[in-house]
Structure formats: C-alpha cells, structure tokens
Write a protein that holds these residues in place. Structure first.
Motif, PDB file in Angstrom:
ATOM      1  N   ARG A 138      -9.355   9.655   6.589  1.00 21.93           N
ATOM      2  CA  ARG A 138      -8.995   8.458   7.207  1.00 21.93           C
ATOM      3  C   ARG A 138      -9.735   8.652   8.854  1.00 21.93           C
ATOM      4  NH1 ARG A 138      -5.221   5.816   3.830  1.00 21.93           N
ATOM      5  NH2 ARG A 138      -4.961   7.388   2.446  1.00 21.93           N
ATOM      6  N   GLN A 190      -9.521   0.853  -2.253  1.00 21.84           N
ATOM      7  CA  GLN A 190      -8.320   0.605  -1.755  1.00 21.84           C
ATOM      8  C   GLN A 190      -7.687  -0.354  -2.564  1.00 21.84           C
ATOM      9  OE1 GLN A 190     -10.188  -0.406   2.069  1.00 21.84           O
ATOM     10  NE2 GLN A 190      -9.520   1.494   2.856  1.00 21.84           N
ATOM     11  N   THR A 191      -6.296  -0.355  -2.326  1.00 25.63           N
ATOM     12  CA  THR A 191      -5.362  -1.411  -2.513  1.00 25.63           C
ATOM     13  C   THR A 191      -5.915  -2.565  -2.166  1.00 25.63           C
ATOM     14  OG1 THR A 191      -3.549   0.075  -2.123  1.00 25.63           O
ATOM     15  CG2 THR A 191      -2.910  -2.404  -2.618  1.00 25.63           C
ATOM     16  N   THR A 218       0.792  -1.069  -0.102  1.00 21.45           N
ATOM     17  CA  THR A 218      -0.041   0.062  -0.042  1.00 21.45           C
ATOM     18  C   THR A 218       0.967   1.357  -0.058  1.00 21.45           C
ATOM     19  OG1 THR A 218       0.268   0.094   2.415  1.00 21.45           O
ATOM     20  CG2 THR A 218      -1.899  -1.047   1.366  1.00 21.45           C
ATOM     21  N   SER A 219       0.397   2.456  -0.379  1.00 20.95           N
ATOM     22  CA  SER A 219       1.209   3.629  -0.570  1.00 20.95           C
ATOM     23  C   SER A 219       1.693   4.173   0.783  1.00 20.95           C
ATOM     24  CB  SER A 219       0.163   4.762  -0.977  1.00 20.95           C
ATOM     25  OG  SER A 219      -0.935   4.939  -0.612  1.00 20.95           O
ATOM     26  N   GLY A 220       1.407   3.610   2.047  1.00 22.54           N
ATOM     27  CA  GLY A 220       1.999   3.881   3.088  1.00 22.54           C
ATOM     28  C   GLY A 220       1.597   5.370   3.869  1.00 22.54           C
ATOM     29  N   SER A 221       0.515   5.991   3.427  1.00 25.26           N
ATOM     30  CA  SER A 221       0.068   7.185   3.881  1.00 25.26           C
ATOM     31  C   SER A 221      -0.052   7.109   5.418  1.00 25.26           C
ATOM     32  CB  SER A 221      -1.287   7.565   3.394  1.00 25.26           C
ATOM     33  OG  SER A 221      -1.438   7.138   2.078  1.00 25.26           O
ATOM     34  N   THR A 222      -0.446   5.991   5.915  1.00 27.83           N
ATOM     35  CA  THR A 222      -0.688   6.066   7.345  1.00 27.83           C
ATOM     36  C   THR A 222       0.502   5.297   8.268  1.00 27.83           C
ATOM     37  OG1 THR A 222      -1.893   4.159   7.176  1.00 27.83           O
ATOM     38  CG2 THR A 222      -3.029   5.997   7.386  1.00 27.83           C
ATOM     39  N   ASP A 277     -11.520   4.241   6.802  1.00 29.01           N
ATOM     40  CA  ASP A 277     -11.825   5.666   6.301  1.00 29.01           C
ATOM     41  C   ASP A 277     -13.268   5.956   7.221  1.00 29.01           C
ATOM     42  OD1 ASP A 277      -9.933   5.788   4.590  1.00 29.01           O
ATOM     43  OD2 ASP A 277     -11.032   5.361   2.736  1.00 29.01           O
ATOM     44  N   LYS A 330      -0.482  11.389  -2.339  1.00 25.36           N
ATOM     45  CA  LYS A 330      -1.627  11.510  -1.139  1.00 25.36           C
ATOM     46  C   LYS A 330      -1.026  12.402  -0.132  1.00 25.36           C
ATOM     47  CE  LYS A 330      -3.450   7.412  -1.857  1.00 25.36           C
ATOM     48  NZ  LYS A 330      -4.869   6.752  -1.612  1.00 25.36           N
ATOM     49  N   ASP A 371     -16.370   9.109  -9.529  1.00 28.90           N
ATOM     50  CA  ASP A 371     -15.455   9.304  -8.279  1.00 28.90           C
ATOM     51  C   ASP A 371     -15.488   8.080  -7.544  1.00 28.90           C
ATOM     52  OD1 ASP A 371     -14.292  10.222  -5.794  1.00 28.90           O
ATOM     53  OD2 ASP A 371     -15.718  11.526  -5.307  1.00 28.90           O
ATOM     54  N   THR A 372     -14.379   7.431  -8.006  1.00 28.66           N
ATOM     55  CA  THR A 372     -14.361   5.911  -7.627  1.00 28.66           C
ATOM     56  C   THR A 372     -13.613   5.593  -6.212  1.00 28.66           C
ATOM     57  OG1 THR A 372     -11.943   5.590  -8.566  1.00 28.66           O
ATOM     58  CG2 THR A 372     -14.274   5.216  -9.809  1.00 28.66           C
TER      59      THR A 372
HETATM   60  P1  ATP Z   1      -1.726   2.957   3.598  1.00 26.91           P
HETATM   61  O1  ATP Z   1      -3.019   2.079   3.670  1.00 26.91           O
HETATM   62  O2  ATP Z   1      -0.460   2.174   3.265  1.00 26.91           O
HETATM   63  O3  ATP Z   1      -1.708   4.111   4.677  1.00 26.91           O
HETATM   64  P2  ATP Z   1      -3.285   4.372   1.386  1.00 26.91           P
HETATM   65  O4  ATP Z   1      -4.508   4.133   2.156  1.00 26.91           O
HETATM   66  O5  ATP Z   1      -3.059   5.722   1.027  1.00 26.91           O
HETATM   67  O6  ATP Z   1      -2.011   3.668   2.323  1.00 26.91           O
HETATM   68  P3  ATP Z   1      -4.270   3.219  -1.115  1.00 26.91           P
HETATM   69  O7  ATP Z   1      -4.844   1.699  -0.898  1.00 26.91           O
HETATM   70  O8  ATP Z   1      -3.629   3.537  -2.358  1.00 26.91           O
HETATM   71  O9  ATP Z   1      -3.246   3.259   0.066  1.00 26.91           O
HETATM   72  O10 ATP Z   1      -5.312   4.162  -0.769  1.00 26.91           O
HETATM   73  C1  ATP Z   1      -6.775   3.831  -0.434  1.00 26.91           C
HETATM   74  C2  ATP Z   1      -7.334   5.109   0.324  1.00 26.91           C
HETATM   75  O11 ATP Z   1      -7.332   6.245  -0.382  1.00 26.91           O
HETATM   76  C3  ATP Z   1      -8.797   5.029   0.818  1.00 26.91           C
HETATM   77  O12 ATP Z   1      -8.883   4.189   2.051  1.00 26.91           O
HETATM   78  C4  ATP Z   1      -9.104   6.348   1.085  1.00 26.91           C
HETATM   79  O13 ATP Z   1      -8.698   7.013   2.253  1.00 26.91           O
HETATM   80  C5  ATP Z   1      -8.545   7.108  -0.479  1.00 26.91           C
HETATM   81  N1  ATP Z   1      -9.497   7.220  -1.495  1.00 26.91           N
HETATM   82  C6  ATP Z   1      -9.208   6.481  -2.441  1.00 26.91           C
HETATM   83  N2  ATP Z   1     -10.113   6.702  -3.375  1.00 26.91           N
HETATM   84  C7  ATP Z   1     -10.776   7.605  -2.768  1.00 26.91           C
HETATM   85  C8  ATP Z   1     -12.119   8.534  -3.165  1.00 26.91           C
HETATM   86  N3  ATP Z   1     -12.609   8.461  -4.452  1.00 26.91           N
HETATM   87  N4  ATP Z   1     -12.481   9.462  -2.483  1.00 26.91           N
HETATM   88  C9  ATP Z   1     -12.165   9.522  -1.176  1.00 26.91           C
HETATM   89  N5  ATP Z   1     -11.122   8.741  -0.673  1.00 26.91           N
HETATM   90  C10 ATP Z   1     -10.248   7.863  -1.701  1.00 26.91           C
END
Ligand code: ATP
Ligand code: MG
Length: 707
Positions: A575, A475-476, A310-314, A560, A669, A471-472
C-alpha cells in the motif's frame, strides 16, 4: 496506444517456453519441468500447447484489440457467451472517470436485461451440464462430505428463492448473509440473485459489532445465518453473535423481522440453540417445502447485484457496490483465462465467500463457466498441515487458488525442505509429500504480494515444478483480476503479478499524477474502465470519488504502489500508505519483507516505518521464526545482513522485533496500521482492533517489545 502496449510488444519478441527446458532440472526430477533462466520461469511446452492463450503473441493480439476497441471486445464476449433476455442499448459502455468533468459514472451494457443466476445454472443445464457436479462440499471433520450436481443446485436455489419471495423479499431489497462455508452460502447468493435481491455477505468471523454496523448500513429485509460451525477444533456459535448484533442494530432503529437459521447439525443441535420465537425460523423447516422451480427476475445490467465491505486493512471498511452485467462478463472471462479453465477441471479456491475472492472466484466466475467447485468448511491446518493436499487428492483438484498467508503458514509448519537451488528442493516436507498432488495443473495466489521464497516453495514443492502460478492482483473494488499471469502465455518471475488482463490499462504515476514510463516505480492507477469495476460506495458516492478518483484526476487510484521492471513486469510493492522513506529512498514494504522471508529460518515478516532522527524514517521489522527456532543475537544479525545483501545498506532494518504471531485481518492480511503504533510505542492509540483474526497477538507483541 499506451506505454503498456509498447512494453508488451517488446516482451512478445521473447522466445516462448519452447526449447528452454533446463536439462539439469529435468534430469534431477525426471519430468518435463518448467525451467528458470535469468529470473524467468517458463511454462513447460506441454502446458503451453494445451493452453487457451499459448503464447505472448496470442496475448498481445487479444490485448491490443481489448484496448483499441473495448466496446467491441467486451460486447463480443457478452453476446456470444451469456444469455440476455434483451440486448443492451446502443452504448456498450458509458463513463465519466474524470472528476473535473462532473460526477464519476461507469455503466456497461446498460439496457441489457439478464440474470446472473440464470447464466450460472439454467444456461449451463440447458447446455448439457445438468448432471455435472457443481459443488463438492468437504466438512471440517475429515470423512464428512456432500455434493450437488448443477440441476440439484438449481433446485435448492429455487426453493430458497421461493421462500424469500414468500416473506416479501423483492427486487432491490438487501439480504444480510452471515454463513460459514456451507453449500448454503453459494446457494443463498444465487437465490438472492435469482430474485434480484442484493446480497451482502458478512464474513462469519466478524464480531457482533461489525455485523450490526453492516446491518444498520444496508437495512436488510432478512438475515440468513446458521446456528454454529466447527472450525478446526473449535465450535463457533454464530447464532449468538447474530442475536447480539440484532439487539445492537435495534438500538439504532433497524429491527429485523426474520432471521433464517440453518441447523448445522455437525456443530450444534437445534435443542441447544438460543431461539427467539416469531423472528427466528429454521431453514430446514421451511425452505424444502417450496417448489424446486422459480421464475427468474430479469434485471438491468446496471441493477445492483451485491454489496460487500472491503477487508478493512487500512481503516473503516467501505461498502463496495457491484452491478450485474459487467461483473458477470468480467468474472467469467477472467476466471477462464487466468486459470486456463477447461471443462474437465476441478477447481478449489480456499477463500471464504465473505470476501470478494469468494464472490468472484468461488461462486460467480467458476459457475458461469460451468465448473466443478470444491467448498471447504474448515481450517486449512486441521487436523494437521496436510489437510489441503488431502483434499486436493480426494477430489483430484486441478486448479488450486489460495493466499500467500496460507502458503507461508504451511511452509512454517513442519517444512524441512531445504533449497538447493532456486528450482530444486529436497522434498522432505512430510505434510506435503505424503500426498500425490498429481492432479494439480494450475496454482493461484491472491491477497498480498507473494514473496519469491514462498512462490518457489509453492511452485516447486506443492506443484512439483509443473504448475504455473497465477499471482492475481486485484481488489474488492475491481470485481475481478486486473494484473495476472495467463499461465500458458508468459514466462513468470516469482513474486511478479506480470501483465494486465484484457481491457485493463495500468499506469504508474508520480506524486504529481504524471504517468511514468519504462523501468519505474510509483503509484498504481488504472486508465479507462473495465466491466467489473465497482459503481459506487453504498450510500456515499462522495467518498467513492474522493478515495478513488480525486487523488490523481483522470485515473482510478488503487492505493497500491507498484514498480515496473525492464521487461515490463509489474511488481506490487504494498500500500502506498505503507511506503517507507529512508534518507530519501522510497522503500516498499513488500521488498524488505521478501528479503527477510528468504532467510531459511524466517517464516513471516512485516515491516513498518518509524520516525528516525537522522534518516527521517527507519525500518522496523517484525519477524516470525520457523517453528522451533530460538531467538538469538546471531540470527538478528543474519536477518539484517540478508536485507543488506539483497537490497542494499539503506534498506537494512534498524530494529528486529520478535513476533510469535502477526496481527492480521480475518482475510489473512497483515495490519501494518497496528504494527506502526506498536513500533512507535503509541500503545494507547492502537485504534479499532475488532477486525483482527486474533487480537491476542497484540499483547504478545507488546510483551516482546524490548527483548
Ligand atoms: P481496505 O481497502 O478496507 O483497506 P483491503 O484493501 O485489504 O481492505 P481487499 O479489496 O480485499 O481489501 O484487498 C485488495 C488489496 O490486496 C490490494 O489493493 C492489494 O494491496 C492487495 N493484493 C491483492 N492481491 C494481491 C497480489 N496478487 N499481489 C499484491 N497485492 C495484492
Ligand atoms: Mg483496499
């Protein structure tokens, strides 16, 4: 069956787009436009009439079936639209999603034998698409491009698959892929899938440490990379990064025998590439020598297809594992309906294959549908901010899928458009309007909530008010779209991801895990499983259960926050870890940020909570201004005022911190974890900032902290 079904039922009684076209707008712009009434933006009649799902009623009929009989719904699609060497056993789906009843287990189409590469290529070629363009490739440098038809793509894939077999890569082996957006990236993914190898694509922007971490985690047979890439005006020496990562991983006991390297001539000649004889192999020297046909390795639907972090935001990235059959059926079906895909479409997704979006919606979803896909190597603002629209016109792109961060940055760069009403802009943005964009018919957004003001800019200016925006939300972990508009079916609300996809039951729960109904706000969970769900975190099933299934037993927890409005529309609020509690009011970051961004001089905003003596938490806002606008006390006040007016006094920021740039992950992000530390001045606790796209912005922010 569910609360959601009731919401949808009441929505279905809404009038469809017919008769709702606003005459005012049609007169001003001289076209059959979508219309906006009471927050609703209706698709035009022309669009709805040709759409796969033309009305809420049709959606409801299919949605109902998908929830009441998931096995029947999905097996119907799986058997009619894909090739299976052998059908699955008696059970379409077997699952345990409740930690209280034992280990979490999700299986779809178990016992079914298939191959996703075969379904992307051979099956489509047999159906007459041999000479259809599969890939258009556009170089970073305008004027350089290439393309492959479906049969040419199959040949390339087979040559690489044969090479990989020749060096001993077998079914189940991991392959690390560290490639930029060259055609060789989807080729590599498909070649791995063809022989049953498990690809793990690492975004070619990650540092050598991040790459080494992933190599050590999945122990690949081979690493595939290229010598360098041009991104905007910069040349990035990828092979040097790989070399350093291989040194690092060797220290941890993982040594790699083969590093297959593509010579990306436009970026760097082989003479100038550092080389380790015996280990490094030039792609061009070996791969083309192999036969252009290669037998398929037939795999079980539940055999692993890929591993992606996953992108590692958290925090520390999680190694998400997807399997073959369910993922195949799910990505293809979501792609088809969410973008209203037609055979004549030309589709461009700006995401990199290093992210899930590039897996599901650059490679697999579109190719399973036999689509023509544009792959762009470079930066979206190179040589200037008009590049995306230049590419749209060049290839006559009909479906354009991107991220809010890109929309906001293009808005910021030289957009002079001013908003006269919600629907009509004066079209002064030269970067956009110097291109026709007439080919566009559907737009898409993913990655973060899209602020309503960015939505409107995208819709009105880029899409000429003709193109619905999907607007999709997904998540990974989910493999494919979960909550998304179906563009011809629903009136949209700017900033809302609208309704769940077929087979998906989103539920909103409170702190105790009790489902809440009606107009409400809380933690977003999902009830039941869907074919595209991930099956485990690689090597750590325990963390899988703890992170996703223990917080609210019986449900998949998304992490989320979400609210549902009176019409049943879903609004992602960010989140849950980021939710701010001001004097007992729970405030989602997305809402405050959207209010700030609706200020004409605010380009981007990120808010975090900070400790506050009286209120518990206060709101701290980082604000990036539109190009050329100077900081001023007056502007600070008007930014606070706009939040007061739109949300309420309780949500007014306590502090506005000027931000020339915001810390973002490499997928674009905003990393609020770092902003929280800056806001509370815990500067020695910033943590790991290696996954940031531009670590320099952190110092800039610290310097501006008290200005
Ligand atoms: P990590 O889980 O490692 O912190 P990440 O959650 O950023 O990283 P991704 O799986 O790429 O990794 O992102 C999914 C997240 O992105 C979702 O849980 C949500 O928070 C956000 N997201 C994706 N698409 C949307 C959208 N259309 N509207 C709102 N939020 C979105
Ligand atoms: Mg996540």
């Amino acid at each position: 069956t569910t609360n959601h079904l009731r919401h949808v039922e009441s929505m279905a009684s809404l009038p469809s787009g017919a008769g709702k076209i606003s005459h005012l707008n049609a007169v001003i712009l001289g076209e059959a436009l979508a219309s906006e009434e009471n927050d609703f933006v209706f698709p035009s009649d022309a669009f709805s009439h040709q759409a796969l799902i033309p009305s809420p009623h049709k959606y409801l009929e299919m949605y109902k079936r998908s929830i009441e009989d998931p096995a029947g719904f999905w097996s119907g699609i799986a058997s009619s639209q894909f090739y299976w060497k052998q059908k699955w056993g008696d059970q379409v789906c077997s699952e345990n999603l409740d930690v209280r009843k034992g280990d979490i287990k999700i299986e779809w189409f178990k016992g079914g034998i298939t191959n996703i590469c075969y379904n992307c290529l051979d099956r489509n070629i047999d159906a007459g698409l041999a000479d259809k363009i599969a890939l258009y490739w556009e170089s970073n440098e305008p004027g350089f491009d290439a393309h492959l038809t479906y049969s040419q793509l199959l040949h390339r894939v087979c040559q690489l698959a044969n090479y990989l077999k020749s060096i001993g890569v077998r079914k189940g082996d991991a392959v690390i892929v560290y490639l930029p957006m060259l055609m060789e990236l989807p080729i590599t993914m498909l070649a791995c899938a063809r022989i049953g190898a498990v690809h793990s694509v690492v975004f070619a922007g990650f540092s050598s440490e991040s790459l080494a971490q992933r190599i050590v985690d999945c122990k690949p047979k081979v690493v595939i990379t290229c010598n360098a890439v041009r991104r905007g005006p910069k040349t990035i020496h990828l092979k040097d990064i790989v070399d350093a990562a291989l040194v690092e991983s060797a220290k941890n006991g993982i040594s790699i025998d083969v590093c297959l390297t593509y010579e990306n001539q436009s970026a760097l000649k082989r003479e100038s590439t550092k080389w380790q004889e015996g280990r490094d192999v030039w792609w061009e020297d070996v791969v083309p020598k192999y036969p252009t046909t290669c037998d398929v390795e037939w795999v079980d639907a539940e055999d692993p297809l890929f591993l992606l972090y996953t992108s590692g935001s958290t925090g520390k990235p999680k190694g998400v594992l997807h399997t073959t059959g369910g993922y195949m059926v799910y990505t293809a079906t979501t792609f088809k309906y969410a973008f209203d895909y037609k055979e004549s479409d030309v589709y461009w997704c700006t995401a990199d294959c290093g992210w899930i979006t590039g897996h599901s919606y650059v490679t697999y979803g579109p190719m399973l549908n036999g689509a023509t896909v544009v792959v762009y190597e470079g930066a979206p603002n190179y040589p200037d901010s008009g590049r995306c629209w230049d590419i749209v016109d060049k290839y006559k792109v009909t479906i354009f899928y991107t991220a809010p961060t890109l929309v906001r940055s293009l808005m910021r760069d030289g957009d002079e458009a001013s908003c006269i009403s919600n629907l009509v802009y004066t079209l002064k943005s030269p970067y956009v309007t110097r291109y026709s964009r007439k080919s566009l018919r559907v737009l898409g957004s993913v990655g973060e909530p899209i602020n309503p003001s960015a939505w409107r800019w995208f819709f009105n200016l880029v899409g000429g008010s003709r193109c619905p925006i999907s607007d999709t939300w997904w998540q990974t972990e989910t493999g494919g779209f979960m909550i998304t508009p179906l563009p011809g079916a629903w009136p949209q609300k700017p900033g809302s991801a609208t309704f769940p996809f077929f087979g998906v039951q989103p539920v909103i729960v409170d702190e105790k895990g009790t489902e809440i109904d009606g107009e409400c706000s809380g933690y977003l969970c999902v009830k039941g499983s869907w074919p595209g769900a991930f099956r485990t975190l690689y090597g750590d099933h325990e963390r899988y259960e703890t992170t996703y299934f223990r917080p609210f037993p019986g449900y998949y927890f998304t992490g989320d926050g979400c609210s549902r409005d009176k019409d049943g529309y879903h609004w992602l609020t960010g989140r849950v870890d980021d939710v701010i509690n001001v004097s007992g009011h729970r405030i989602g970051t997305a809402e405050v940020e959207s209010a700030l961004v609706s200020h004409p001089q605010c380009a981007e905003a990120a808010v975090v909570g900070v400790e506050h003596e009286v209120k518990g938490q206060g709101i701290y806002a980082f604000v990036t201004l539109v190009e050329g606008v100077p900081y001023s006390e007056e502007l600070r006040k008007s930014l606070i005022l706009i939040v007061r007016n739109q949300i309420g006094a309780f949500a007014a920021p306590d502090k506005i911190h000027w931000a020339p740039g915001l810390p973002k992950t490499r997928s674009g992000k905003i990393m609020r974890r770092i902003l929280r530390k800056i806001a509370s001045r815990q500067l020695d606790e910033l943590g790991d900032i290696s996954t940031l796209a531009e670590p320099g912005v952190v110092d800039q922010l610290i310097a501006l902290a008290d200005s």
